[in-house]
Design a protein around this motif. Structure first.
Motif, PDB file in Angstrom:
ATOM      1  N   GLU A 249       2.421 -10.863  -1.267  1.00 58.45           N
ATOM      2  CA  GLU A 249       2.836  -9.489  -1.502  1.00 58.45           C
ATOM      3  C   GLU A 249       2.396  -8.592  -0.358  1.00 58.45           C
ATOM      4  O   GLU A 249       1.410  -8.867   0.335  1.00 58.45           O
ATOM      5  CB  GLU A 249       2.248  -8.980  -2.817  1.00 58.45           C
ATOM      6  CG  GLU A 249       2.716  -9.757  -4.036  1.00 58.45           C
ATOM      7  CD  GLU A 249       2.124  -9.211  -5.320  1.00 58.45           C
ATOM      8  OE1 GLU A 249       1.298  -8.281  -5.219  1.00 58.45           O
ATOM      9  OE2 GLU A 249       2.485  -9.708  -6.402  1.00 58.45           O
ATOM     10  N   SER A 250       3.127  -7.486  -0.182  1.00 56.18           N
ATOM     11  CA  SER A 250       2.775  -6.508   0.843  1.00 56.18           C
ATOM     12  C   SER A 250       1.530  -5.736   0.421  1.00 56.18           C
ATOM     13  O   SER A 250       1.149  -5.716  -0.755  1.00 56.18           O
ATOM     14  CB  SER A 250       3.943  -5.543   1.075  1.00 56.18           C
ATOM     15  OG  SER A 250       5.104  -6.240   1.473  1.00 56.18           O
ATOM     16  N   ASP A 252      -0.884  -2.783  -0.632  1.00 60.06           N
ATOM     17  CA  ASP A 252      -0.742  -1.597  -1.466  1.00 60.06           C
ATOM     18  C   ASP A 252      -2.062  -0.833  -1.439  1.00 60.06           C
ATOM     19  O   ASP A 252      -3.087  -1.341  -1.912  1.00 60.06           O
ATOM     20  CB  ASP A 252      -0.396  -1.991  -2.901  1.00 60.06           C
ATOM     21  CG  ASP A 252      -0.157  -0.786  -3.796  1.00 60.06           C
ATOM     22  OD1 ASP A 252       0.192   0.284  -3.243  1.00 60.06           O
ATOM     23  OD2 ASP A 252      -0.334  -0.910  -5.023  1.00 60.06           O
ATOM     24  N   PRO A 253      -2.106   0.361  -0.862  1.00 59.77           N
ATOM     25  CA  PRO A 253      -0.998   1.133  -0.271  1.00 59.77           C
ATOM     26  C   PRO A 253      -0.519   0.558   1.053  1.00 59.77           C
ATOM     27  O   PRO A 253      -1.262  -0.153   1.725  1.00 59.77           O
ATOM     28  CB  PRO A 253      -1.611   2.524  -0.097  1.00 59.77           C
ATOM     29  CG  PRO A 253      -3.079   2.273   0.026  1.00 59.77           C
ATOM     30  CD  PRO A 253      -3.379   1.104  -0.842  1.00 59.77           C
ATOM     31  N   GLY A 254       0.717   0.908   1.393  1.00 60.55           N
ATOM     32  CA  GLY A 254       1.332   0.366   2.596  1.00 60.55           C
ATOM     33  C   GLY A 254       1.135   1.194   3.838  1.00 60.55           C
ATOM     34  O   GLY A 254       1.730   0.898   4.878  1.00 60.55           O
ATOM     35  N   TRP A 259      -6.250   3.677   3.358  1.00 61.43           N
ATOM     36  CA  TRP A 259      -7.303   2.677   3.555  1.00 61.43           C
ATOM     37  C   TRP A 259      -8.486   3.288   4.308  1.00 61.43           C
ATOM     38  O   TRP A 259      -9.649   3.025   3.981  1.00 61.43           O
ATOM     39  CB  TRP A 259      -6.760   1.478   4.319  1.00 61.43           C
ATOM     40  CG  TRP A 259      -5.824   0.629   3.521  1.00 61.43           C
ATOM     41  CD1 TRP A 259      -4.457   0.673   3.553  1.00 61.43           C
ATOM     42  CD2 TRP A 259      -6.161  -0.375   2.561  1.00 61.43           C
ATOM     43  NE1 TRP A 259      -3.935  -0.245   2.674  1.00 61.43           N
ATOM     44  CE2 TRP A 259      -4.957  -0.906   2.064  1.00 61.43           C
ATOM     45  CE3 TRP A 259      -7.365  -0.878   2.092  1.00 61.43           C
ATOM     46  CZ2 TRP A 259      -4.914  -1.914   1.105  1.00 61.43           C
ATOM     47  CZ3 TRP A 259      -7.347  -1.885   1.134  1.00 61.43           C
ATOM     48  CH2 TRP A 259      -6.133  -2.392   0.656  1.00 61.43           C
TER      49      TRP A 259
END
Length: 461
Positions: A249-250, A252-254, A259
């Motif tokens: 999965e990508s 999260d947050p993208g 971060w």
């Protein structure tokens, strides 16, 4: 990709009757051992619980945190009353050269048993020490959190290192098998005169290289398994393989900004903040050297005196005395020690401020680098998956061309090698993304043991 192979049933039809009980017992023992080994296939959460009770680095950090709690309690005792039991016994001997009707010679015994109590009323130094100990407890808690994060990261690394080594070994074995078939084909073609000895020697060289790669992969897997066993304190642990197809999965947050904003709660930053607070309190402690202290004191004593001396015999006997009052102490001059101590703590406070800024910058940089690494890794995984599909099609086309005579043996060998290398790169990229996501959370200070439960979704039950 990985299949579970159950132990085959052992039969004793050809065994003499006298040996059948022994053979049956051996069969049951083998089945029991196989069952215990298969039961060792565990997920990340189970292994994490085992590692928490075995890993020496984590247990050391936990003991350090426990010690910090006791140290904080010691500091709090500075503001609590203290009670002491005191006892003295003195034997005195007097010999005099004076002559007269009264004897000066003799001996006496003085004894005293007392209970003394003291309660600090005002002491700035003790107050600063208590605050320091309580703040230092937060630093120990940050150290424990970093140890927990490090354990999670090391466990994930060791777990997926084993799976990666298994994938590499499986690929090496498949490559060796394909090259063995190609070598046999080249030998048959040479025997019937359809190819030269060069084709056979090229195939033999590739096969020998594949054999060496298989041996290296086998040893690497053995080493990675030993590392995982040592981390969790168990023997022959077999991690569950990845689910197929693998779905990464990508993030999260993208976006990178959330971060970076989370790094304010990073244990490394928190520890540096605590270090600055401790340094500020140390300045207060040093300045408290100029401040007076005030204590409430009390004493209850029982005294007994006995003497053989005629002059003081009348004073012999026992008595009880008590006192209560205030004790004030004001430092006047200490050889400039207090002033120099204040200057020293101010310099250390300045250092702590620089350490805090350095920690913030380091965590920010590490988070950005980890985020970029994961994003780049996800893109590489997609590219390698496409490359793997293309390499498989290219190998099939090359093998077909070889069979119809439009391709040579070297073309097939090159296509097989290309597929093998692409698969190895794909497996490495996948595991790098998984570990990179863990390290990203570790750098940002958001890693928890619950993240291992999320990783469990990637592995087969």
């Amino acid at each position: 990709m990985f299949q579970h192979v159950s132990p085959s049933h052992l039969t004793s039809s050809a065994t003499p009757n006298a040996w059948r009980p022994l053979a049956r017992a051996c069969a049951l023992a083998v089945l029991g051992m196989a069952g215990s080994l298969s039961a060792q296939a565990e997920n990340l959460v189970d292994l994490y619980q085992a590692a928490r009770g075995y890993d020496a680095a984590y247990l050391a950090a936990k003991s350090q945190f426990d010690a910090a709690q006791f140290k904080a309690d010691q500091a709090r005792s500075l503001q609590r009353p203290s009670v002491n039991l005191q006892a003295t016994v003195k034997r005195n001997r007097l010999e005099s050269s004076v002559e007269g009707p009264v004897s000066y010679d003799g001996s006496s015994t003085n004894s005293q048993l007392a209970v003394a109590a003291r309660q600090p009323l005002f002491n700035q130094s003790n107050s600063a020490k208590v605050s320091q100990a309580e703040v230092s407890l937060n630093a120990a808690q940050a150290d424990l959190k970093m140890a927990e994060d490090d354990l999670v990261a090391r466990l994930a690394q060791a777990y997926f290192d084993v799976l990666s080594a298994q994938d590499v070994l499986a690929t090496a074995q498949a490559n060796k098998k394909a090259l063995a078939e190609q070598l046999a084909s080249a030998k048959r073609s040479f025997e019937v005169g359809n190819s030269t000895i060069t084709d056979t020697r090229e195939a033999q060289a590739r096969f020998d290289l594949a054999t060496a790669q298989e041996l290296a992969a086998t040893n690497d897997l053995r080493v990675k398994r030993i590392a995982l066993d040592q981390l969790v304190g168990r023997a022959d642990v077999k991690p569950n393989p990845l689910r197929t197809p693998v779905n990464l999965e990508s993030l999260d947050p993208g976006q990178i900004d959330p971060w970076v904003q989370n790094t304010v709660t990073s244990p490394m930053v928190r520890k540096a903040e605590v270090g600055l607070k401790v340094a500020q309190l140390e300045v207060d402690n040093a300045r408290a050297g100029h401040m007076p202290t005030l204590d409430a004191v009390a004493q209850l004593a029982r005294t007994h005196n006995s003497s053989s001396n005629d002059l003081i015999k009348a004073q012999s006997g026992a008595g009880t005395s008590g006192s209560i009052g205030l004790e004030f102490n004001m430092p006047l001059y200490a050889g400039n020690a207090i002033q120099n101590r204040v200057r020293e703590t101010l310099s250390l406070q300045d250092k702590a401020e620089r350490d805090l800024e350095n920690a913030r910058r380091s965590v920010d940089l590490g988070t950005r680098q980890a985020y970029s690494g994961v994003q780049s890794g996800l893109a590489q995984v997609k590219a390698y998956e496409a490359a793997e599909s293309s390499a498989k099609l290219a190998l099939e086309a090359t093998q077909l061309g070889y069979r119809v005579g439009v391709r040579i043996n070297k073309d097939v060998l090159d296509a097989q090698t290309q597929l093998t290398n692409t698969q190895k790169d794909l497996y490495k990229a996948r595991y790098d993304v998984i570990i990179g996501a863990i390290k990203l959370r570790q750098a940002a200070g958001t890693l928890t043991a619950d993240d291992l439960a999320e990783l469990n979704k990637l592995v087969a039950p």
